[in-house]
Design a protein around this motif. Structure first.
Motif, PDB file in Angstrom:
ATOM      1  N   UNK A   8      22.061   0.993   0.768  1.00 32.83           N
ATOM      2  CA  UNK A   8      21.405   1.808   1.808  1.00 32.83           C
ATOM      3  C   UNK A   8      20.267   2.632   1.186  1.00 32.83           C
ATOM      4  N   UNK A  56       2.305   8.691  -0.731  1.00 35.60           N
ATOM      5  CA  UNK A  56       3.370   9.677  -0.529  1.00 35.60           C
ATOM      6  C   UNK A  56       4.713   8.980  -0.328  1.00 35.60           C
ATOM      7  N   UNK A  80       6.662   7.652  -3.308  1.00 35.46           N
ATOM      8  CA  UNK A  80       7.415   8.616  -4.139  1.00 35.46           C
ATOM      9  C   UNK A  80       8.923   8.512  -3.901  1.00 35.46           C
ATOM     10  N   UNK A  81       9.321   7.865  -2.809  1.00 35.36           N
ATOM     11  CA  UNK A  81      10.767   7.686  -2.554  1.00 35.36           C
ATOM     12  C   UNK A  81      11.350   6.543  -3.385  1.00 35.36           C
ATOM     13  N   UNK A  93       1.014   7.060   7.954  1.00 34.20           N
ATOM     14  CA  UNK A  93       1.858   7.632   6.891  1.00 34.20           C
ATOM     15  C   UNK A  93       1.327   7.158   5.537  1.00 34.20           C
ATOM     16  N   UNK A 142       5.173  11.985  10.660  1.00 36.53           N
ATOM     17  CA  UNK A 142       4.898  10.543  10.557  1.00 36.53           C
ATOM     18  C   UNK A 142       6.152   9.731  10.243  1.00 36.53           C
ATOM     19  N   UNK A 143       7.039  10.312   9.414  1.00 37.07           N
ATOM     20  CA  UNK A 143       8.205   9.526   8.975  1.00 37.07           C
ATOM     21  C   UNK A 143       9.127   9.216  10.157  1.00 37.07           C
ATOM     22  N   UNK A 156       5.220  15.315  -0.004  1.00 33.50           N
ATOM     23  CA  UNK A 156       3.916  15.035   0.611  1.00 33.50           C
ATOM     24  C   UNK A 156       4.007  14.109   1.825  1.00 33.50           C
ATOM     25  N   UNK A 157       5.202  13.564   2.062  1.00 33.42           N
ATOM     26  CA  UNK A 157       5.350  12.708   3.244  1.00 33.42           C
ATOM     27  C   UNK A 157       5.330  13.611   4.479  1.00 33.42           C
ATOM     28  N   UNK A 212      19.611   3.452   6.049  1.00 36.00           N
ATOM     29  CA  UNK A 212      18.440   3.527   5.176  1.00 36.00           C
ATOM     30  C   UNK A 212      17.365   4.444   5.728  1.00 36.00           C
ATOM     31  N   UNK A 213      17.058   4.296   7.024  1.00 37.66           N
ATOM     32  CA  UNK A 213      16.013   5.142   7.624  1.00 37.66           C
ATOM     33  C   UNK A 213      16.475   6.607   7.638  1.00 37.66           C
ATOM     34  N   UNK A 249      18.477   7.871   5.450  1.00 38.52           N
ATOM     35  CA  UNK A 249      18.400   8.294   4.041  1.00 38.52           C
ATOM     36  C   UNK A 249      16.971   8.734   3.715  1.00 38.52           C
ATOM     37  N   UNK A 250      15.985   7.946   4.172  1.00 40.58           N
ATOM     38  CA  UNK A 250      14.579   8.290   3.910  1.00 40.58           C
ATOM     39  C   UNK A 250      14.240   9.655   4.512  1.00 40.58           C
ATOM     40  N   UNK A 293      17.397   0.172   0.729  1.00 44.86           N
ATOM     41  CA  UNK A 293      16.734  -0.145   2.005  1.00 44.86           C
ATOM     42  C   UNK A 293      15.980   1.078   2.533  1.00 44.86           C
ATOM     43  N   UNK A 294      16.566   2.262   2.334  1.00 43.79           N
ATOM     44  CA  UNK A 294      15.930   3.487   2.826  1.00 43.79           C
ATOM     45  C   UNK A 294      14.669   3.862   2.069  1.00 43.79           C
ATOM     46  N   UNK A 319      12.676  15.669  -1.505  1.00 41.35           N
ATOM     47  CA  UNK A 319      12.143  14.542  -2.288  1.00 41.35           C
ATOM     48  C   UNK A 319      10.852  14.076  -1.590  1.00 41.35           C
ATOM     49  N   UNK A 320       9.840  13.758  -2.364  1.00 40.92           N
ATOM     50  CA  UNK A 320       8.544  13.300  -1.826  1.00 40.92           C
ATOM     51  C   UNK A 320       8.007  14.246  -0.749  1.00 40.92           C
ATOM     52  N   UNK A 378      16.257  12.427   2.611  1.00 41.92           N
ATOM     53  CA  UNK A 378      15.685  12.727   1.287  1.00 41.92           C
ATOM     54  C   UNK A 378      14.425  13.571   1.426  1.00 41.92           C
ATOM     55  N   UNK A 379      13.599  13.224   2.401  1.00 44.36           N
ATOM     56  CA  UNK A 379      12.373  13.999   2.646  1.00 44.36           C
ATOM     57  C   UNK A 379      12.711  15.443   3.021  1.00 44.36           C
TER      58      UNK A 379
END
Lengths: 168, 129
Positions: free
Chosen positions: A36, A60, A63-64, A56, B26-27, B21-22, B6-7, B9-10, A39-40, B18-19, B13-14
């Motif tokens: 996960x 940036x 960086x993930x 996006x 938008x994410x 600048x995202x 996964x989405x 998690x993204x 994939x994320x 983490x990261x 994390x943001x």
């Protein structure tokens, strides 16, 4: 080969852990969490390269990706624990062999990306549509990781010796 | 499931830093795919439940997974709506805590889902008659 893997598992304590009451499900949970994470981060970056979430920044979002590397290492570690504990159930398993094939393609695709396209992608403006090569690499990456997931799930249904496949 | 988690998690994390600048506005554009994948896991989950209802319904771990999944999906919807606008540092701190909660809930969902296969004590209801 089988003995070598099994000896490694037994001499390092992996075999004992995996055969303890909760060893296997704990390793499986970590394996899934790693996937996960992959994939994320890598998967989401691939989707972005394919045009999703327009605006996006590529740099940036990239960086993930180091978190995805952590996920990949979690997968490789737990995957090695499964393989060395029951090598006969994996080495002769067509689903596992196909999974390794997808991993190989994903790895080569990643090398191609970092050697040929990554710098240009990261410097692209957030609203830019990427060239065909970058989008093809992203599509191959996503397809390969989906293949890895599906084949990983099928491993349990193609355990030797009760299975059928084209090359078995 | 990997895309749903996964989405999240993204986004999680943001939110935890983490990261940075995202752009958060938008994410959240990945969420439409997340909801399509949610439909897929709900359909396949219901099919599995219909195939072996006793196996799941007699196992407390199933309810743990269900609870974590429902709250996790609720948080996803909350993020999708809330992250559309700019936030003050106080609001961002609150969102960071919710991001940590979201990541935790997805870890619980995955782990309990995997443990389901090892903790059931009833496979078929026919055992009772």
């Amino acid at each position: 080969m089988l003995e070598l893997l099994l000896n490694f598992s037994q001499s390092t304590g992996i075999y004992w852990f995996m055969n303890s009451p909760w060893g296997w499900p704990i390793a499986e949970s970590i394996h899934f969490l790693g996937l996960c994470l992959l994939i994320g981060t890598v998967g989401v970056f691939d989707l972005r390269m394919l045009g999703m979430a327009n605006g996006l920044s590529y740099a940036a979002l990239h960086k993930l990706v180091p978190c995805g590397v952590v996920g990949y290492l979690m997968n490789v570690t737990t995957g090695a624990m499964f393989l060395t504990t029951s090598p006969d159930q994996y080495l002769f398993n067509p689903a596992f062999q196909t999974k390794l094939f997808f991993m190989l393609i994903a790895g080569l695709n990643m090398l191609l990306f970092y050697f040929t396209t990554a710098a240009a992608v990261k410097n692209s403006p957030a609203i830019a549509t990427l060239p065909g090569r970058a989008r093809a690499i992203a599509a191959i990456s996503l397809l390969c990781w989906c293949g890895v997931i599906v084949c990983g799930r099928l491993i349990t249904y193609f355990r030797p010796p009760y299975h059928w496949c084209f090359w078995c | 499931m990997a895309f749903v988690v996964g989405i999240n998690v993204a986004v999680g994390l943001r939110l935890v830093g983490v990261a940075p600048k995202i752009p958060l506005q938008r994410i959240i554009n990945f969420y439409p795919l997340h909801w399509y994948c949610t439909i897929a896991i709900l359909v396949s989950g219901l099919a599995l439940l219909a195939a072996y209802p006793a196996k799941a319904l007699t196992n407390p771990v199933f309810y743990l997974k269900l609870t974590a999944l429902i709250i996790g999906l609720g948080l996803s919807r909350y993020f999708q709506i809330k992250l559309q606008k700019e936030h003050s540092p106080t609001e961002l701190n609150k969102l960071k805590l919710l991001g940590i909660l979201s990541l935790f809930l997805w870890i619980v969902t995955i782990t309990s889902g995997r443990f389901l296969a090892y903790t059931h004590n009833t496979l078929l209801a026919s055992r009772f008659y």
